[in-house]
Scaffold this active site. Sequence first.
Site, PDB file in Angstrom:
ATOM      1  N   CYS A  77      -5.433 -31.941   8.608  1.00  0.00           N
ATOM      2  CA  CYS A  77      -5.535 -32.192   7.158  1.00  0.00           C
ATOM      3  C   CYS A  77      -6.799 -31.603   6.538  1.00  0.00           C
ATOM      4  O   CYS A  77      -6.758 -31.045   5.441  1.00  0.00           O
ATOM      5  CB  CYS A  77      -5.405 -33.676   6.849  1.00  0.00           C
ATOM      6  N   ASP A 279      -2.788 -33.936  -1.677  1.00  0.00           N
ATOM      7  CA  ASP A 279      -2.689 -34.580  -0.368  1.00  0.00           C
ATOM      8  C   ASP A 279      -1.946 -33.667   0.608  1.00  0.00           C
ATOM      9  O   ASP A 279      -0.795 -33.311   0.368  1.00  0.00           O
ATOM     10  CB  ASP A 279      -1.945 -35.906  -0.535  1.00  0.00           C
ATOM     11  N   HIS A 281      -0.914 -34.463   3.552  1.00  0.00           N
ATOM     12  CA  HIS A 281      -0.201 -35.246   4.562  1.00  0.00           C
ATOM     13  C   HIS A 281       1.311 -35.295   4.316  1.00  0.00           C
ATOM     14  O   HIS A 281       1.924 -36.354   4.221  1.00  0.00           O
ATOM     15  CB  HIS A 281      -0.774 -36.665   4.625  1.00  0.00           C
TER      16      HIS A 281
END
Length: 398
Positions: A77, A279, A281
């Site tokens: 990430c 994000d 993820h």
Amino acid sequence: MESVLSKCENQITIFTDYLEEFPDTDELVWILGKQHLLKTEKSKLLSDISARLWFTYRRKFSPIGGTGPSSDAGWGCMLRCGQMMLAQALICRHLGRDWNWEKQKEQPKEYQRILQCFLDRKDCCYSIHQMAQMGVGEGKSIGEWFGPNTVAQVLKKLALFDEWNSLAVYVSMDNTVVIEDIKKMCCVLPLSVDIADERISDSLTASNHSKGTSAFSLTWKPLLLIVPLRLGINQINPVYVDAFKECFKMPQSLGALGGKPNNAYYFIGFLGDELIFLDPHTTQTFVDTEENGMVDDQTFHCQQPPQRMNILNLDPSVALGFFCKEEKDFDNWCSLVQKEILNENLRMFELVQKHPSHWPPFVPPAKPEVTTTGAEFIDSTEQLEDFDLEEDFEILSV
């Protein structure tokens, strides 16, 4: 057929998450140096956010190093966030901050070329393969989680092999940005000038350049400036909040890398006391170039409202990013820092004119003397010994 299935699979992955809409408020929203009035410019705001390149976890790419992982889910990430920050710098460099992306609309050729720098292949200069393997030189095993400073050091080293974008990447030390060192790194002789005589280059200092006394006209190498910081011990110190938010207002802003322990986000702006972030993820399937040499970019833009978090929930380990295409942009950034950052009682970081005397001499980073391309060079982690190991002093707490 497999390509079609991958596209459908990625679309399903993207739209399963329902993100919170922006509130109905008269407050200003700041996104990477641009302001939007939320009440009347919501669609323009969302368009600005979706134009940012969005890099997420991917799977089914070729194994890193030939035998390593074929997905970065669970560990990549922060690398993806670093890619997003760098991609924004490249967008500003080639297309400008005001460039916008529209779905299914033909884009400039520079846009496709930027996108191809980040594909998940070992021959792409900023791929997950290159970043993970360059991380070995920073003491990180392939598949190990990175902190903000590690990603910054990796990008600095990979940029040495990237002749097309030709960026100067400066990563500050000890919460201190040194103007003299940046000028030394970015003020360079044009390619048309013979620089075989190093004495000529050494004599062209930043000071005589700024005064116009040099016999040669120096050019400015576009600057990616990354400032790793620790803004507290276990949580962010509230005294830094206002200065941190001011950085997103600067026209040079590339946002910030950070998040929560082992959970990285790319912060691109703020609304009130909430940070706005992209994000990484979400796990999508590897996307490669198509037969026509183009990349289907639908999964590289987040087409949902972005996520937000209270700034006080931010882990204190962060890295701010700024892009200065021209020298006047850097000079303007210095003025803004003097006005907005250095007037605080507890400064977020320092900006000094001269290189500190107790530091080792500053030597602008140079590409190692090898006969192969950057991709081939770091295909073997044993060859990373030419790079110095940088201390990752601000890894997010575990």
